[in-house]
Scaffold this motif. Sequence first.
Motif, PDB file in Angstrom:
ATOM      1  N   TYR A 418       0.833  -1.194   0.000  1.00  0.00           N
ATOM      2  CA  TYR A 418       0.000   0.000   0.000  1.00  0.00           C
ATOM      3  C   TYR A 418       0.872   1.250   0.000  1.00  0.00           C
ATOM      4  N   ARG A 419       0.223   2.356  -0.370  1.00  0.00           N
ATOM      5  CA  ARG A 419       0.825   3.679  -0.211  1.00  0.00           C
ATOM      6  C   ARG A 419       0.463   4.188   1.171  1.00  0.00           C
ATOM      7  N   ARG A 420       1.393   4.836   1.841  1.00  0.00           N
ATOM      8  CA  ARG A 420       1.116   5.285   3.196  1.00  0.00           C
ATOM      9  C   ARG A 420      -0.104   6.200   3.259  1.00  0.00           C
ATOM     10  N   GLY A 421      -0.296   7.007   2.250  1.00  0.00           N
ATOM     11  CA  GLY A 421      -1.447   7.909   2.241  1.00  0.00           C
ATOM     12  C   GLY A 421      -2.768   7.219   2.013  1.00  0.00           C
ATOM     13  N   SER A 422      -2.751   5.921   1.678  1.00  0.00           N
ATOM     14  CA  SER A 422      -3.991   5.204   1.424  1.00  0.00           C
ATOM     15  C   SER A 422      -4.473   4.437   2.646  1.00  0.00           C
ATOM     16  N   LEU A 423      -3.800   4.575   3.783  1.00  0.00           N
ATOM     17  CA  LEU A 423      -4.243   3.936   5.016  1.00  0.00           C
ATOM     18  C   LEU A 423      -5.459   4.662   5.586  1.00  0.00           C
ATOM     19  N   LEU A 424      -6.406   3.868   6.124  1.00  0.00           N
ATOM     20  CA  LEU A 424      -7.462   4.432   6.947  1.00  0.00           C
ATOM     21  C   LEU A 424      -6.939   4.443   8.375  1.00  0.00           C
ATOM     22  N   ASN A 425      -6.718   5.631   8.918  1.00  0.00           N
ATOM     23  CA  ASN A 425      -5.951   5.690  10.166  1.00  0.00           C
ATOM     24  C   ASN A 425      -6.365   6.879  11.033  1.00  0.00           C
ATOM     25  N   LEU A 426      -7.672   7.100  11.155  1.00  0.00           N
ATOM     26  CA  LEU A 426      -8.143   8.228  11.946  1.00  0.00           C
ATOM     27  C   LEU A 426      -7.735   8.117  13.411  1.00  0.00           C
ATOM     28  N   MET A 427      -7.750   6.896  13.946  1.00  0.00           N
ATOM     29  CA  MET A 427      -7.475   6.690  15.364  1.00  0.00           C
ATOM     30  C   MET A 427      -6.332   5.709  15.600  1.00  0.00           C
ATOM     31  N   GLY A 428      -5.423   5.606  14.615  1.00  0.00           N
ATOM     32  CA  GLY A 428      -4.273   4.731  14.784  1.00  0.00           C
ATOM     33  C   GLY A 428      -4.550   3.276  14.511  1.00  0.00           C
ATOM     34  N   GLU A 429      -5.691   2.956  13.860  1.00  0.00           N
ATOM     35  CA  GLU A 429      -6.033   1.546  13.628  1.00  0.00           C
ATOM     36  C   GLU A 429      -5.347   0.963  12.402  1.00  0.00           C
ATOM     37  N   LYS A 430      -4.874   1.821  11.489  1.00  0.00           N
ATOM     38  CA  LYS A 430      -4.061   1.415  10.343  1.00  0.00           C
ATOM     39  C   LYS A 430      -4.727   0.312   9.504  1.00  0.00           C
ATOM     40  N   THR A 431      -5.881   0.606   8.969  1.00  0.00           N
ATOM     41  CA  THR A 431      -6.540  -0.318   8.042  1.00  0.00           C
ATOM     42  C   THR A 431      -5.935  -0.125   6.661  1.00  0.00           C
ATOM     43  N   SER A 432      -5.265  -1.142   6.141  1.00  0.00           N
ATOM     44  CA  SER A 432      -4.579  -1.034   4.859  1.00  0.00           C
ATOM     45  C   SER A 432      -5.578  -1.059   3.711  1.00  0.00           C
ATOM     46  N   GLU A 433      -5.119  -0.642   2.546  1.00  0.00           N
ATOM     47  CA  GLU A 433      -5.952  -0.700   1.339  1.00  0.00           C
ATOM     48  C   GLU A 433      -6.407  -2.122   1.072  1.00  0.00           C
ATOM     49  N   GLN A 434      -5.508  -3.075   1.277  1.00  0.00           N
ATOM     50  CA  GLN A 434      -5.841  -4.479   1.038  1.00  0.00           C
ATOM     51  C   GLN A 434      -6.971  -4.923   1.963  1.00  0.00           C
ATOM     52  N   ALA A 435      -6.884  -4.578   3.254  1.00  0.00           N
ATOM     53  CA  ALA A 435      -7.917  -4.983   4.209  1.00  0.00           C
ATOM     54  C   ALA A 435      -9.242  -4.290   3.912  1.00  0.00           C
ATOM     55  N   ALA A 436      -9.185  -2.998   3.562  1.00  0.00           N
ATOM     56  CA  ALA A 436     -10.408  -2.263   3.258  1.00  0.00           C
ATOM     57  C   ALA A 436     -11.098  -2.819   2.018  1.00  0.00           C
ATOM     58  N   SER A 437     -10.308  -3.134   0.985  1.00  0.00           N
ATOM     59  CA  SER A 437     -10.874  -3.687  -0.245  1.00  0.00           C
ATOM     60  C   SER A 437     -11.519  -5.045   0.005  1.00  0.00           C
ATOM     61  N   GLN A 438     -10.848  -5.869   0.795  1.00  0.00           N
ATOM     62  CA  GLN A 438     -11.405  -7.189   1.112  1.00  0.00           C
ATOM     63  C   GLN A 438     -12.715  -7.051   1.878  1.00  0.00           C
ATOM     64  N   ALA A 439     -12.749  -6.137   2.857  1.00  0.00           N
ATOM     65  CA  ALA A 439     -13.964  -5.929   3.636  1.00  0.00           C
ATOM     66  C   ALA A 439     -15.110  -5.447   2.748  1.00  0.00           C
ATOM     67  N   LEU A 440     -14.805  -4.533   1.839  1.00  0.00           N
ATOM     68  CA  LEU A 440     -15.833  -4.010   0.945  1.00  0.00           C
ATOM     69  C   LEU A 440     -16.417  -5.126   0.080  1.00  0.00           C
ATOM     70  N   GLN A 441     -15.564  -5.956  -0.470  1.00  0.00           N
ATOM     71  CA  GLN A 441     -16.046  -7.043  -1.325  1.00  0.00           C
ATOM     72  C   GLN A 441     -16.882  -8.043  -0.536  1.00  0.00           C
TER      73      GLN A 441
END
Length: 566
Positions: A418-441
């Motif tokens: 992943y690119r560092r700027g593509s992390l979901l990280n509002l509260m330090g949880e560090k959800t990667s692009e890969q994890a977010a994409s898998q969850a969405l699918q």
Amino acid sequence: MSSFPWFIRLMRHLMESSSLREKRTFDAQARDAANVNADTLRALLHHNRDTEFGRRHGFASLRTVADFQRALPVSTYEPFRPYMERIARGERNVLTADKVEYLGVTSGTTGQRKLLPVTRHHMSHMQRSRVIGQAVVAEKVPASRQASRGMLLMNAVLRERSQGGLPTGALTAISVHAMSRLLPLVTTSPREAFLLRAHADALYLHLLFGLRQREVGSLQAPFASGLLDMVHLLERRGADLVEDIGRGVLRPELELEPAQRRQLQARLRPDPERARELTQVLQQGPHGLVRRLWPRLSYVSSIVGGGFSLYIRQLAPYLEGLPLYPASYVSTEGILGVSLELERPVYCLMSGAAFFEFIPEQELDAETPRTLLPEQLVEGESYELVLTTRAGLYRYRLGDVVRMVGRYHQAPLLEFLYRRGSLLNLMGEKTSEQAASQALQEALATQGLLPGDYSAVEETDALPGRYAFFVELQGAVGPQVDTARLSQALEAALCRTNPFYELIRRSERLGAATLHPVTPGTFQALRNVLIQRGGAPSQVKVPRVVRDAEMRELLRTRRLQGPPPG
């Protein structure tokens, strides 16, 4: 094939010989990767010792890797920005002793656009990575050795010049611009097709001239999204393309300068027989479509890892039966790696292209993170790439996080994460692009739906903050889509794919994620925003996390329904 022009066959033979030589050199460097990396640093410090940056940081006195690491901290782009602005104004010998030929412009997908120096040495490494890739493909796909033109879905539009007169543009456009005289010899498209600013018109021309030829040998695009654009345009406008090929004409609605239209029209001849063949092929549906269009096509090449895997799944029916080569791992900042396999986007570090260091993932947010050398990487661990290049970047944090998955001789094999700027990280949880994409699918699958494209927005105006996913669905979207239940399914899937997200949610420091289907064409509109800001149509990527105000508003106005309750 005997009618194929002799000079193209000769060129193919010379290219094959060159690719074998470069592959042997690449293998030798991989066997001695640690020493090659250290030697590369010494050579580039010596080369740039009398630049302004080199004098300021005492390059002439630095003898070892340790000396260099003590003299300079790892850095993001911002400390280099004033130097880049001076180069853009025409100053020389600022960061690099080499003449800067172009200024590469990043697409700005994960932040502010950057200007980066592109030199002949830089372009030679880019060409070398392509040549090594050709040797890999020739070994894995013997049919690719046949002399034939390829279809190349790229452009060479350099949109402006800097204050000092340097041409600026995306690296893909720069690379095509630099070899523009050779394009008619090796590609199906005439030179004019690479110079159109309108992406849809350029793609139409690439298809028009590519479909006229039966014996196309390869199909290449910088990103998998470009291949998907191609097949979608073919589905929408296949009848127009067939008609134009049959009649040998250019459509009046294509936005062409009069001289461009005359030059392109002169290359066309009516071909009703090919038009009839194409009509029959298109009527047979999407499965295996690309191979049916061009029976001699030996392989397809594009960057396919990371977020592009979403497009590859959509492309699978069209590419059925065709080998897919993941291309090189290249950024505007430097040449990073070469894929040694088909289908699997794993890249062997390109020793000698730069001096490489790696920040362990657990230290990415440290104030002064330590770095490791390629020989110190541990299989299974993840790292951010740090580059030092002859073109003038020193201990530069690329922002790409990769996983080390093995070695080729001594050189590490890397998988892009992943690119560092593509992390979901509002509260330090560090959800990667890969994890977010898998969850969405997983969430969409609960209602039998598939994602076409998506972006997430951090909704910090809500209390507590939360993530909103804006999703363009494949196929027609009917009233049966229950966005409230989809949002609940997404929330549950995010908790499964990232346990840290679940912990933060339990503490109520984050609100529940929401999911919003959007109207068809939303993500092309998002890409158009980046293109209007100067990005190359063939290089802009859909940002997985949107923080830009204009693009956030675009997503919100394209929702098919209002936000789900809760």
